[in-house]
Structure formats: structure tokens, C-alpha cells
Design a protein around this motif. Structure first.
Motif, PDB file in Angstrom:
ATOM      1  N   THR A 131     -16.559  38.556 -13.064  1.00 15.10           N
ATOM      2  CA  THR A 131     -16.820  37.679 -11.928  1.00 15.10           C
ATOM      3  C   THR A 131     -18.170  37.022 -12.134  1.00 15.10           C
ATOM      4  N   PHE A 132     -18.234  35.710 -11.920  1.00 17.89           N
ATOM      5  CA  PHE A 132     -19.502  34.986 -12.087  1.00 17.89           C
ATOM      6  C   PHE A 132     -19.905  34.358 -10.766  1.00 17.89           C
ATOM      7  N   ARG A 133     -21.068  34.777 -10.251  1.00 19.38           N
ATOM      8  CA  ARG A 133     -21.642  34.181  -9.044  1.00 19.38           C
ATOM      9  C   ARG A 133     -22.596  33.075  -9.479  1.00 19.38           C
ATOM     10  N   ALA A 134     -22.105  31.862  -9.432  1.00 17.26           N
ATOM     11  CA  ALA A 134     -22.847  30.726  -9.988  1.00 17.26           C
ATOM     12  C   ALA A 134     -23.739  30.066  -8.944  1.00 17.26           C
ATOM     13  N   LYS A 135     -24.782  29.423  -9.434  1.00 21.91           N
ATOM     14  CA  LYS A 135     -25.688  28.659  -8.569  1.00 21.91           C
ATOM     15  C   LYS A 135     -25.494  27.153  -8.722  1.00 21.91           C
ATOM     16  N   SER A 136     -24.714  26.726  -9.713  1.00 25.80           N
ATOM     17  CA  SER A 136     -24.497  25.291  -9.923  1.00 25.80           C
ATOM     18  C   SER A 136     -23.139  25.061 -10.578  1.00 25.80           C
ATOM     19  N   ILE A 137     -22.636  23.850 -10.407  1.00 25.71           N
ATOM     20  CA  ILE A 137     -21.369  23.471 -11.042  1.00 25.71           C
ATOM     21  C   ILE A 137     -21.512  23.504 -12.557  1.00 25.71           C
ATOM     22  N   GLU A 138     -22.685  23.145 -13.058  1.00 24.30           N
ATOM     23  CA  GLU A 138     -22.917  23.157 -14.507  1.00 24.30           C
ATOM     24  C   GLU A 138     -22.757  24.579 -15.058  1.00 24.30           C
ATOM     25  N   GLN A 139     -23.240  25.570 -14.312  1.00 23.29           N
ATOM     26  CA  GLN A 139     -23.085  26.960 -14.734  1.00 23.29           C
ATOM     27  C   GLN A 139     -21.615  27.371 -14.730  1.00 23.29           C
ATOM     28  N   VAL A 140     -20.869  26.897 -13.729  1.00 22.38           N
ATOM     29  CA  VAL A 140     -19.439  27.197 -13.662  1.00 22.38           C
ATOM     30  C   VAL A 140     -18.739  26.674 -14.904  1.00 22.38           C
ATOM     31  N   ASN A 141     -19.013  25.429 -15.260  1.00 25.68           N
ATOM     32  CA  ASN A 141     -18.404  24.837 -16.458  1.00 25.68           C
ATOM     33  C   ASN A 141     -18.792  25.609 -17.713  1.00 25.68           C
ATOM     34  N   GLN A 142     -20.053  25.964 -17.813  1.00 25.94           N
ATOM     35  CA  GLN A 142     -20.536  26.759 -18.947  1.00 25.94           C
ATOM     36  C   GLN A 142     -19.727  28.047 -19.094  1.00 25.94           C
ATOM     37  N   PHE A 143     -19.597  28.734 -17.988  1.00 23.34           N
ATOM     38  CA  PHE A 143     -18.920  30.022 -17.984  1.00 23.34           C
ATOM     39  C   PHE A 143     -17.446  29.877 -18.349  1.00 23.34           C
ATOM     40  N   LEU A 144     -16.773  28.893 -17.768  1.00 21.02           N
ATOM     41  CA  LEU A 144     -15.351  28.715 -18.016  1.00 21.02           C
ATOM     42  C   LEU A 144     -15.070  28.356 -19.473  1.00 21.02           C
ATOM     43  N   VAL A 145     -15.946  27.579 -20.079  1.00 19.80           N
ATOM     44  CA  VAL A 145     -15.799  27.258 -21.503  1.00 19.80           C
ATOM     45  C   VAL A 145     -15.959  28.520 -22.343  1.00 19.80           C
ATOM     46  N   PHE A 146     -16.897  29.380 -21.930  1.00 21.07           N
ATOM     47  CA  PHE A 146     -17.191  30.574 -22.719  1.00 21.07           C
ATOM     48  C   PHE A 146     -16.079  31.619 -22.624  1.00 21.07           C
ATOM     49  N   LYS A 148     -12.911  31.316 -21.968  1.00 21.25           N
ATOM     50  CA  LYS A 148     -11.602  30.869 -22.465  1.00 21.25           C
ATOM     51  C   LYS A 148     -10.464  31.403 -21.585  1.00 21.25           C
ATOM     52  N   GLU A 149      -9.619  32.310 -22.110  1.00 24.24           N
ATOM     53  CA  GLU A 149      -8.466  32.790 -21.338  1.00 24.24           C
ATOM     54  C   GLU A 149      -8.640  34.223 -20.849  1.00 24.24           C
ATOM     55  N   ALA A 150      -9.862  34.728 -20.893  1.00 27.45           N
ATOM     56  CA  ALA A 150     -10.113  36.087 -20.417  1.00 27.45           C
ATOM     57  C   ALA A 150     -10.047  36.129 -18.884  1.00 27.45           C
ATOM     58  N   PRO A 151      -9.685  37.277 -18.304  1.00 27.93           N
ATOM     59  CA  PRO A 151      -9.635  37.393 -16.840  1.00 27.93           C
ATOM     60  C   PRO A 151     -10.986  37.077 -16.217  1.00 27.93           C
ATOM     61  N   TYR A 170      -8.886  23.964 -16.537  1.00 24.72           N
ATOM     62  CA  TYR A 170      -9.186  25.375 -16.781  1.00 24.72           C
ATOM     63  C   TYR A 170      -8.086  26.268 -16.214  1.00 24.72           C
ATOM     64  N   LEU A 171      -7.559  25.897 -15.037  1.00 24.58           N
ATOM     65  CA  LEU A 171      -6.467  26.662 -14.442  1.00 24.58           C
ATOM     66  C   LEU A 171      -5.212  26.585 -15.304  1.00 24.58           C
ATOM     67  N   LYS A 173      -5.122  26.231 -18.540  1.00 22.99           N
ATOM     68  CA  LYS A 173      -5.319  26.980 -19.786  1.00 22.99           C
ATOM     69  C   LYS A 173      -5.435  28.481 -19.565  1.00 22.99           C
ATOM     70  N   ASN A 174      -5.917  28.867 -18.375  1.00 22.18           N
ATOM     71  CA  ASN A 174      -6.208  30.273 -18.135  1.00 22.18           C
ATOM     72  C   ASN A 174      -5.458  30.778 -16.902  1.00 22.18           C
ATOM     73  N   PRO A 175      -4.310  31.424 -17.088  1.00 19.96           N
ATOM     74  CA  PRO A 175      -3.556  31.960 -15.948  1.00 19.96           C
ATOM     75  C   PRO A 175      -4.258  33.130 -15.268  1.00 19.96           C
ATOM     76  N   ASN A 176      -5.303  33.660 -15.925  1.00 21.52           N
ATOM     77  CA  ASN A 176      -6.044  34.796 -15.375  1.00 21.52           C
ATOM     78  C   ASN A 176      -7.294  34.361 -14.607  1.00 21.52           C
ATOM     79  N   LEU A 177      -7.404  33.061 -14.309  1.00 18.66           N
ATOM     80  CA  LEU A 177      -8.592  32.531 -13.654  1.00 18.66           C
ATOM     81  C   LEU A 177      -8.401  32.429 -12.142  1.00 18.66           C
ATOM     82  N   LYS A 178      -9.346  32.966 -11.402  1.00 17.90           N
ATOM     83  CA  LYS A 178      -9.420  32.801  -9.945  1.00 17.90           C
ATOM     84  C   LYS A 178     -10.635  31.922  -9.651  1.00 17.90           C
TER      85      LYS A 178
END
Length: 442
Positions: A131-146, A148-151, A170-171, A173-178
Motif C-alpha cells: 500500500t502506498f500513501r502518496a502525497k502527489s500524483i507524480e508519486q502515484v505514477n512513479q509507484f505504479l510504474v515501479f 508493474k503487476e504486483a498486488p 494501469y488498471l 495492466k494490473n488486475p491486482n491494483l486498487k
């Protein structure tokens, strides 16, 4: 012997009441009715089969009142980390994984870019949840790229900003993404009731669901992208029934949009311990409180359990130790109590079934009021809900002050040892409400 129950003589409700009255030895049977004034619910502690109004479906079957899993009751052990220096935090992460954690909660402390390669070095993301508690949209994008398809689960304060950002790829590509998060634990931390917490979660979840579909996303994908976090408090049976009640209500909302797959009706739930009942002056009683809180959530059938270190917001924290103690609570419930093996351990309790139904009805009624009056985005609705929660918080404070509600180390049996520990400021709760910490009210 094919039918176990036919081997025993069934008793009628009248016979059951007669036995209870005999055992009470002159006391009124009304003493078995537990009245919770804050919740505005009377909870009889005795029930008979004749009192059962509804028969819930089996675990793993819609509307998922008894849980979304059909094979076991397992949950992830979630441990939180504040991201300071990525290399130092990575050392803490590796130590926690070796100690039994299988779900990382990574909390950004600012909006700066994060070196996830360094932070998560040698961490097998595909084998755990993150779980990633992000402070910015840029961080969200960073995390989702990193990842990949992991839960993965995202916690970002502004779901509208996430909705406006094109993250659908991202959704896909990654069925394990919430991707979208509803944090109802903030209602409890402000002092709200179980049904206030549920009704706000239903309203916010419904709004995210509809906004996704308005952008052309089908109901199944939209529902699967949402996850919920609930607080867990000291009222054991209420907390257990609350989780079951929410799944029932959420299933009803999603089913109204005719999803293609029944599994879309299932809610993904994280249970998170809060700080309303925590004492920094008597720290070790917190482990007992958190253990019973964790057990109520587990029996309710959550997917992820985050027991926060009790000194997470202390100026004198010993986080490595308290983090390990928090992890050990889940390990205790798994390795010594085997609660991850038994499907719906609370199943068959007529009293809990009744409490589940009562909380669901109260939450659904409140949710309908929210929707009729302009949805959860309406400032007037939010103002009214805030006033109602503040009223409940005041009742909780009064009960602690006059010892109607007793908390060891807080308002009874104070710790004779003087502990040098002070609270630091907690984040704001739902609708920018002030967090309620009962220890600070005395």
C-alpha cells in the motif's frame, strides 16, 4: 449417524428463557440487554433460533455478509513505514519482512520524488501486498510504474484528482491494483459510531463508483478498483458485526448497476487500529486492547490488517519495538489461534447475526439520507454529518469522564510508573475534524 442435530432434543424459546431466568436467580432478564447509548443500539446477549430473521449466505457467496473468501479466513499482516531516507527505510522493511510482515504500507512524508529502486531493494513485490500513501500524483505514477503487476493499493487524499488523471491504463495492466481508497477509519477516529462510519464509506464508495462509470469504465472494473479502510475499536461485537454489515450494504449498491461478475459485489477491506483508546501513560495495556480489536476484525473477515504501533504519534516513540509487537499480534492470532483457517468463525451466532442486521439497517438508512440530500459532496450534508459525529464524540468524552465507560490506564487503575510520553499532532479526521484521543480529554 447422518444428521448430528437430530440426535439432540431441540428446546423452544420459552424453555430457553425459563432456563435463563433460573440461572439469573431473581434478577430481571432485562439485565441481559446491553444498551449502547453512543450507538443508540440495544444488544440482547441471548438469542434463540426462533429469533433469527434472516439466513445469510455461505462464506464466499454474495452478498458476502459472512466473508468474501470460500477456502480460508486468511489476511495479510500490514506494517507501516514512514519514508525518510530510502536506504534506512529499506533496512527496516527487510527486517519486518523477515519478522512475518507480508504487506508493506509505505507512507510518503513529503511530495518529493521517491527512489523506489533503493527503497524496495531486494523486496519481492509479487509475493506480498504493498500500500502506498502518496502525497502527489507524480508519486502515484512513479509507484505504479515501479510495481508493474504486483498486488498494490493506493491511498491518496484526493480521489477526484486521481479520477481526472488518466490512470486507467494501469488498471488494465494490473488486475491486482486498487487505485481508489475510502478511509472510513477517519470517522471512527473522530468519535463516530459504527453506522456513521459505514454510511459515509458507502456514500464515498458509491460516488467513486459512479464517477468512474461516467468516464466510460464498466461497473466490474470500477468496483474492483476501490478498497476500503475501517477503524477497529473497543466494542468487540459491534466491530465484528460492522465489517459484516458493510459487505452486505456494499454488495447491494454494486448490484444495482448490474455487474457481469458476482465477485464485483465483494468489498476489499483493510482494518486499521486507531488511537481513540490508546494510552501513552500505560503503554503495555495497549497490546491487550489491540489484540482484541484485531481479533474482532479478523472474525469479521477482513483482507488486510494494519495494527499501528501504539506510539506511532508519540514524541517519545520506540517504533522498531512497537512495530514488532504490532506484527506479533497477527502472528499470535494465526500461529497460535489458527483463525486464518476457520471460515467465518463467528457464524452461527444468532445474536451477532441480529447485530449485523441492525447496524446494516442503520447504516443504509443514513446512506439513503445522504443520497437524497445531494450526495456526500454536498457541503450541507457534510456539515450535518460532522455535527452528528461531534455529538457522538462528546458523548464518548462524557462517558470517560464519569467512568460510565472504563479504560484501564486512562480513567481507572492508573499506571503507578511515571511514563515520559507525549502525543504529537495527529492528522485531521474526516472533513477536517479533530482526532479524538480519550486520554487527552481528562
Amino acid at each position: 449417524m447422518n444428521d448430528l442435530f437430530s440426535s439432540f432434543q431441540a428446546s423452544s424459546k420459552e424453555e430457553w428463557i425459563a432456563i435463563l431466568k433460573k440461572e439469573l436467580k431473581g434478577e430481571s432478564i432485562d439485565t441481559l440487554n446491553k444498551v449502547n447509548k453512543v450507538e443508540e443500539i440495544t444488544f440482547p446477549s441471548y438469542f434463540h433460533r426462533e429469533d433469527q430473521k434472516v439466513h445469510f449466505s455461505d462464506p464466499g457467496s454474495a452478498p458476502y455478509t459472512r466473508g468474501i473468501q470460500a477456502k480460508n479466513n486468511d489476511w495479510t499482516i500490514a506494517t507501516a513505514f514512514r519514508i525518510s531516507e530510502p536506504k534506512e527505510t529499506n533496512t527496516e522493511i527487510i527486517a519486518a519482512l523477515m519478522a512475518g510482515t507480508d504487506h508493506l504500507i509505505l507512507e510518503a512524508t513529503n511530495a518529493d520524488p521517491i527512489d523506489f529502486h533503493l527503497l524496495l531493494n531486494e523486496v519481492g513485490l509479487s509475493f506480498i501486498h504493498t500500500t502506498f500513501r502518496a502525497k502527489s500524483i507524480e508519486q502515484v505514477n512513479q509507484f505504479l510504474v515501479f510495481v508493474k503487476e504486483a498486488p498494490a493499493l493506493i491511498e491518496y487524499a484526493d480521489n477526484d484528482e486521481l479520477l481526472k488523471t488518466n490512470l486507467k491504463a494501469y488498471l488494465d495492466k494490473n488486475p491486482n491494483l486498487k487505485l481508489y481508497h475510502v478511509d472510513a477509519s477517519l470517522v471512527q477516529q473522530a468519535g463516530g459510531t459504527t453506522w456513521q462510519e459505514l454510511s459515509i464509506a458507502l456514500a464515498e464508495g458509491h460516488e467513486i463508483l459512479v464517477k468512474q462509470m461516467d468516464r466510460g469504465i464498466d461497473c466490474d472494473t470500477a468496483a474492483a478498483a476501490i478498497h476500503f479502510t475501517f477503524g477497529i475499536g473497543s466494542k468487540y461485537f459491534f466491530e465484528l458485526a460492522k465489517i459484516r454489515a458493510f459487505r452486505t450494504c456494499w454488495s447491494q449498491i454494486v448490484s444495482a448497476y448490474s455487474p457481469k461478475h458476482t465477485c464485483s459485489l465483494a468489498a476489499t477491506i483493510t482494518a486499521r487500529s486507531g488511537f481513540l483508546n490508546i494510552s501513552l501513560k500505560d503503554p503495555y495495556t495497549n497490546l491487550l486492547r489491540q489484540t482484541t480489536e484485531a481479533m474482532s476484525a479478523v472474525l469479521g473477515g477482513i483482507q488486510h490488517l494494519n495494527i499501528q504501533p501504539y506510539d506511532w504519534y508519540s514524541a517519545n516513540s520506540n517504533t522498531p519495538f512497537t512495530r514488532r509487537m504490532a506484527t506479533n499480534i497477527s502472528l499470535l492470532l494465526k500461529e497460535e489461534s489458527y483463525l486464518q483457517i476457520v471460515l467465518d468463525p463467528a457464524g452461527g451466532s444468532y445474536a451477532l447475526d441480529s447485530l449485523t442486521e441492525t447496524i446494516a439497517e442503520r447504516a443504509w438508512s443514513s446512506f439513503q439520507w445522504i443520497e437524497r440530500n445531494g450526495t456526500i459532496s454536498n457541503p450541507e450534508v457534510r456539515k450535518a454529518l460532522t455535527a452528528e459525529i461531534e455529538e457522538k464524540a462528546a458523548m464518548r468524552i462524557s462517558e470517560i469522564a464519569d467512568k460510565t465507560e472504563k479504560r484501564i490506564g486512562i480513567n481507572i487503575f492508573p499506571n503507578p510508573e511515571q511514563i515520559a510520553a507525549n502525543w504529537i499532532e495527529l492528522p485531521s479526521c474526516w472533513n477536517n475534524m479533530k482526532p479524538l484521543i480519550l486520554e487527552q480529554t481528562l
